[in-house]
Design an enzyme around this catalytic site. Structure first.
Site, mmCIF file in Angstrom:
data_model
loop_
_atom_site.group_PDB
_atom_site.id
_atom_site.type_symbol
_atom_site.label_atom_id
_atom_site.label_comp_id
_atom_site.label_asym_id
_atom_site.label_seq_id
_atom_site.Cartn_x
_atom_site.Cartn_y
_atom_site.Cartn_z
ATOM 1 N N HIS A 140 4.935 35.238 11.025
ATOM 2 C CA HIS A 140 3.653 34.381 12.229
ATOM 3 C C HIS A 140 3.208 35.838 12.444
ATOM 4 O O HIS A 140 3.460 36.995 12.798
ATOM 5 C CB HIS A 140 4.533 33.677 12.743
ATOM 6 C CG HIS A 140 5.972 34.338 14.048
ATOM 7 N ND1 HIS A 140 5.380 35.006 14.865
ATOM 8 C CD2 HIS A 140 7.245 34.280 14.038
ATOM 9 C CE1 HIS A 140 5.926 35.731 15.409
ATOM 10 N NE2 HIS A 140 7.615 35.292 14.980
ATOM 11 N N ASP A 199 9.825 42.250 16.348
ATOM 12 C CA ASP A 199 9.955 40.174 16.286
ATOM 13 C C ASP A 199 8.238 40.041 16.777
ATOM 14 O O ASP A 199 7.370 40.071 17.945
ATOM 15 C CB ASP A 199 10.157 39.686 17.528
ATOM 16 C CG ASP A 199 9.712 37.831 17.479
ATOM 17 O OD1 ASP A 199 9.240 37.920 16.245
ATOM 18 O OD2 ASP A 199 11.063 36.784 17.764
ATOM 19 N N GLU A 228 3.893 30.308 15.843
ATOM 20 C CA GLU A 228 5.598 29.929 15.403
ATOM 21 C C GLU A 228 6.361 30.731 17.032
ATOM 22 O O GLU A 228 6.564 29.556 16.982
ATOM 23 C CB GLU A 228 5.519 31.509 14.584
ATOM 24 C CG GLU A 228 7.168 31.473 14.416
ATOM 25 C CD GLU A 228 7.814 32.197 15.543
ATOM 26 O OE1 GLU A 228 9.465 31.963 15.074
ATOM 27 O OE2 GLU A 228 7.565 32.619 16.320
ATOM 28 N N GLU A 229 5.994 31.819 17.658
ATOM 29 C CA GLU A 229 6.478 31.146 19.183
ATOM 30 C C GLU A 229 6.358 30.140 19.826
ATOM 31 O O GLU A 229 7.556 29.720 20.901
ATOM 32 C CB GLU A 229 6.049 32.688 20.157
ATOM 33 C CG GLU A 229 6.144 33.613 19.134
ATOM 34 C CD GLU A 229 7.511 34.457 19.162
ATOM 35 O OE1 GLU A 229 8.483 33.463 19.132
ATOM 36 O OE2 GLU A 229 7.412 34.910 18.602
ATOM 37 N N ASP A 285 10.525 37.640 9.720
ATOM 38 C CA ASP A 285 9.467 37.043 11.401
ATOM 39 C C ASP A 285 10.177 38.276 11.917
ATOM 40 O O ASP A 285 9.274 39.293 11.686
ATOM 41 C CB ASP A 285 10.656 35.881 11.787
ATOM 42 C CG ASP A 285 10.573 35.998 13.220
ATOM 43 O OD1 ASP A 285 9.639 36.892 13.716
ATOM 44 O OD2 ASP A 285 10.535 34.191 13.559
ATOM 45 N N HIS A 328 11.019 40.086 22.884
ATOM 46 C CA HIS A 328 9.874 39.100 23.455
ATOM 47 C C HIS A 328 9.525 40.091 25.061
ATOM 48 O O HIS A 328 9.209 39.265 26.012
ATOM 49 C CB HIS A 328 10.824 37.537 24.045
ATOM 50 C CG HIS A 328 10.596 36.477 22.645
ATOM 51 N ND1 HIS A 328 10.718 35.614 22.812
ATOM 52 C CD2 HIS A 328 10.596 37.700 21.683
ATOM 53 C CE1 HIS A 328 11.166 34.768 21.684
ATOM 54 N NE2 HIS A 328 10.633 36.111 21.117
#
Length: 898
Positions: free
Chosen positions: A542, A552, A589-590, A618, A698
């Site tokens: 993604h 990520d 995707e998130e 990922d 994140h």
């Protein structure tokens, strides 16, 4: 003929007319209308010219097929034998028709097409899979004429009166003549070509020849070495730097810019059918002043407000950081007493209730990780416990200075670090939450936001521990001292209290922009297969990120793009795999795995029929420990590949390091884009990574500088992952027999059934006080059937290998088609494990073996439908589910050996 062929003859002098030929007899060789015989004149041209010069009559008009009255190169007039013109051409009315017929014959047979033949030779060399050097013969095929005259007898007389007797004349070349030599030579050439074609057909090389038109055969080991040696850490680093240079939440301008960039890269790499695919989905975005966490005073005015945002990380990304928020969170502005609930699991909330603490209308404060790893399920559990809102913070005991050095110099979250993320319930509904089960194209119908089961119903926000410490301090003296194990690592809190309905009032404000049809963009590129073009090996990663996304997702992005570059280069060199290879850049995707899920729902049947394998990248690189999760069919191949790749830092192979730590293929769960492939369409899936434990997940600290200095200095493990990925793709896409480890699947099924039975007896949620009556004997019988079918199924591959060896490496006639069927049955085994009914109350998930746990989205739940029904306590449904799952497995076993 067309203008190109006309131009080929411009320099050739015109043929003399009939009148000129008979008037001048034979013109001088020095005359400008004729070619001069020199060392460069071909024997064919000399032959043609001498024959033409010896004729006393030329039977047809000088107008030739090129329209300019010029003699084509290689032209030779037909051989005719006649004693008078009338006997040859018949009446005057037949003359023009006969001349046109001969003229057409000349155009078809006598045109010099050496350029076209050269192209065809080159193309054929590619089609048959190897280069073949032959003498550059001029294939004119001008054999001596067989002249048969009807209407004449052998002596040339007539039968009676004026009626002419039929006469047959055959002019066989004289012994020792050039014509006889050419006849014999060309006959031998025909036999040679026919023999060669027979060999091709008998060896099945011409099977699927259409797909091999532009393919050349390469030594497989040379290709492996080339791919492994071509992975360039410098290029991977450049990819990562570009993709992390600005924020790009799904559906935003930054995200679209990267979609465009990815599309152009795929095109530059030479991938085929590069496509940007748009879906319209539900998304939310934070607003600048729309979020607040405040402690309210007696007059209902705030006495403290949380900072919420991270400190500026600086560098090239300065001023481009994203707001701290939860994707798919509920909008709202709520107030209530603050209550601390440890990790926010259902057990934690039950403990509060059992201790007499009223949680209705309160604001929950919970920490990330722990006994409930899924942030969405923390919020859902709080909702079910009666809370009005939920705050989730990163605690130093789980992800901070108590674990090690913090970012940007270390792996752990600093005091201001905020873990963003979605709180949609991806283990309940996956993909666009408004279109579960069908693709979210713009024109498609969709649910209302308040109808979907995929969204929580209370607002939430993420916090840094820098803000959480203030909230925790204000709880002192309210409620009860926390139970053992509930204390976190936030400094300066002193005593940890739970809080209760008398705690300080906290306001949680979460106003946001929402769009039910927000465009997102997947990007695809492929390399078409030469033999089984419809069969597809898919690699996905993604592209969207909550912030800059170095680990990520763009450690995976950088690796996938490098492998796409290498395979595009192979394609340009003439290589083409047996099966199609597809590279996929997913969006959204998130936000609940949207891009990949919508693609799968849009192409569900074709993927069930033809998708061979899906490999996911990922959070691909955060450290130096190789890990893999996926279907057991990959076990043997994965170990073979790991044995080829060496770790320079440990001076040994990845296989050796894997064995030292007793590495195993993990279950997949519901954490990334493999979910729709494995659990909805039954495509055997594999997720790859080099793990280093915690990283600033994140947050804005997951940026290029962190990866360059902490995550993977020198991009060593990005490079190793690229080698592993490239080798896996080669074997899956280009091995004649698909390298699936079917015995490993049979062994795993038996092991998972034993674990299921043990769980059923011992887990408190499953045994219901010892009243659980479930019998797993039918499921064990199904597992035994799989083992027997696999043993029988694998005999064919042994037979195929023996036949190929016996034929000195050639695949005997008919085996190519049987091999393709064998591969298809092998790939369809996983698809045959789908149940059309799906998991009860989570019907998107169809696989009877793989699926996410109901209350743990990141963890695998083998036999999810059985587990769900057992936990529900509905024994009738549970027994029916066990029987149905056993039936599905038995049918899959039977289909292997049909």
């Amino acid at each position: 003929m067309g203008p190109d062929r006309d131009q080929r003859y411009d320099a050739v002098p015109p043929i003399p007319s009939y009148d000129e030929a008979i008037a001048g007899g034979s013109r001088s060789a020095s005359d400008g209308d004729w070619q001069r015989h020199d060392d460069h004149t071909s024997s064919a041209d000399i032959e043609a010219e001498s024959l033409l010069s010896s004729r006393q009559a030329f039977p047809f008009s000088t107008s030739t097929h090129n329209g300019r009255g010029r003699r084509p190169q290689g032209y030779r007039p037909p051989t005719v034998e006649s004693e008078d013109e009338d006997s040859l051409f018949g009446s005057d009315t037949d003359t023009d028709a006969e001349a046109d017929h001969v003229r057409r014959e000349m155009q078809e047979l006598e045109v010099d097409d050496s350029d076209e033949r050269s192209r065809n030779r080159s193309s054929w060399g590619k089609r048959i899979g190897f280069s073949l050097s032959l003498p550059q013969w001029r294939w004119r095929w001008r054999l001596p004429r067989l002249s048969i005259r009807l209407g004449e007898n052998q002596s040339g007389g007539t039968t009676d009166g004026n009626e002419e007797t039929p006469r047959r004349r055959f002019a066989f070349p004289a012994f020792g003549s050039t014509a006889l030599f050419l006849l014999i030579g060309r006959a031998l050439a025909i036999l040679l070509v026919l023999g060669f074609l027979y060999l091709l057909f008998m060896s099945d090389i011409l099977t699927n020849m259409t797909g091999r038109m532009n393919s050349r055969m390469f030594d497989p080991e040379a290709v492996r070495s080339h791919v492994q040696g071509s992975v360039d850490p410098v290029k991977i680093r450049e990819n990562l730097k570009h993709f992390t240079s600005f924020a790009h939440i799904a559906g935003t301008e930054g995200d679209y810019a990267l979609a465009e960039y990815t599309e152009k890269l795929f095109q530059r790499y030479g991938l085929e059918d590069v496509t940007k695919d748009v879906y319209h989905v539900y998304m939310n975005y934070p607003t600048a002043d729309g979020r607040a966490v405040q402690i309210m005073g007696p007059d209902d005015k705030p006495v403290w407000s949380a900072t919420l945002e991270e400190a500026e990380v600086g560098g090239e990304t300065a001023g481009r950081q994203t707001f701290a928020f939860h994707g798919h969170s509920k909008a709202g502005d709520v107030k209530g007493p603050l209550i601390y609930a440890n990790y926010g699991s259902r057990e934690d909330f039950k403990a509060l209730k059992d201790s007499g603490i009223d949680t209705s209308g309160a604001i929950a404060l919970v920490r990330y990780y722990g006994t409930q790893g899924d942030r969405a399920l923390k919020v859902k559990a709080a909702e079910l416990a009666g809370f009005a809102g939920c705050l989730i913070y990163s605690d130093p005991a789980d992800d901070g200075f108590l674990k090690g050095e913090v970012a940007p110099k270390g792996r752990y979250m600093p005091s201001d670090g905020v873990q963003r993320g979605a709180v949609s319930l991806m283990s309940w509904v996956v993909g666009d939450v408004l279109t579960p089960g069908w693709a979210s194209k713009e024109e498609e119908p969709r649910m209302r936001v308040d109808q979907t089961q995929g969204l929580v119903k209370i607002p939430s926000l993420p916090l840094a521990w820098r803000d959480a410490v203030v909230l925790l301090k204000h709880l002192k003296g309210f409620g009860q001292r926390v139970p053992q194990g509930w204390e976190g690592g936030v400094p300066d809190v002193g005593e940890w209290w739970t809080g209760d309905h008398t705690s300080p009032i906290v306001r949680l404000k979460n106003e946001q922009d929402e769009n039910t049809k927000q465009p997102i963009w997947n990007v695809y590129g492929r390399i078409k297969g030469a033999e089984q073009r419809e069969k597809r090996v898919i690699i996905g990663n993604h592209r969207d990120s909550w912030a800059f996304g170095a680990a990520d997702p763009h450690s995976g992005t950088a690796v996938m793009l490098e492998i796409a570059r290498i395979f595009g280069d192979l394609l340009a060199r003439g290589w083409r795999p047996l099966r199609t290879i597809e590279f996929m850049s997913w969006d959204g995707e998130e936000y609940n795995l949207i891009g990949s899920t919508e693609y799968v729902e849009q192409n569900e049947q074709s993927l069930r029929d033809d998708a061979v394998a899906y490999i996911n990248l990922d959070t691909a690189v955060t450290g130096d420990t190789f890990r893999a999760a996926g279907s057991p069919v990959f076990r043997k191949l994965l170990l073979q590949v790991l044995n080829r790749v060496g770790d320079p830092n440990y001076n040994t192979t990845l296989r050796d390091l894997w064995d030292r730590r007793q590495g195993q293929l993990d279950g997949l769960g519901a954490g990334s884009d493999y979910v729709a492939f494995q659990d909805i369409v039954g495509t055997s899936s594999l997720d790859l990574s080099f793990d280093g434990g915690r990283f600033p997940y994140h947050s804005s600290y997951d940026n290029f500088e962190w990866m360059d200095t902490v995550g993977d200095p020198g991009f060593v493990y990005h490079t190793l992952l690229g080698q592993v990925l490239g080798l896996l793709i080669l074997e899956l896409a280009d091995r004649p027999v698909l390298p699936f480890d079917m015995p490993a699947y049979a062994d795993s099924l038996s092991h998972w059934i034993d674990d299921l039975e043990s769980w059923n007896k011992n887990d408190k949620d499953a045994n219901h006080g010892g009243t659980n009556p479930i019998d797993f004997s039918l499921l064990k019988t199904a597992s035994n059937n799989v083992a027997m079918s696999v043993r029988e199924f694998e005999k064919w591959e042994v037979s195929w290998e023996n036949n190929v060896v016996a034929a000195s490496g050639w695949e005997p006639a008919g085996l190519g088609k049987k091999r393709a069927e064998y591969n298809s049955r092998m790939a369809l085994f996983e698809t045959d494990l789908l149940d059309s009914v799906g998991v009860p109350n989570r019907t998107q998930f169809k696989h009877v073996v793989f699926g996410p746990q109901l209350w743990s989205g990141y963890d695998e739940a083998f036999f999810p439908s059985i587990r769900d029904t057992i936990v529900s306590g509905n024994w009738t449904l549970a027994k029916e589910t066990v029987d149905r799952v056993a039936g599905v497995i038995m049918k899959a076993a039977a289909n292997l050996v049909i």
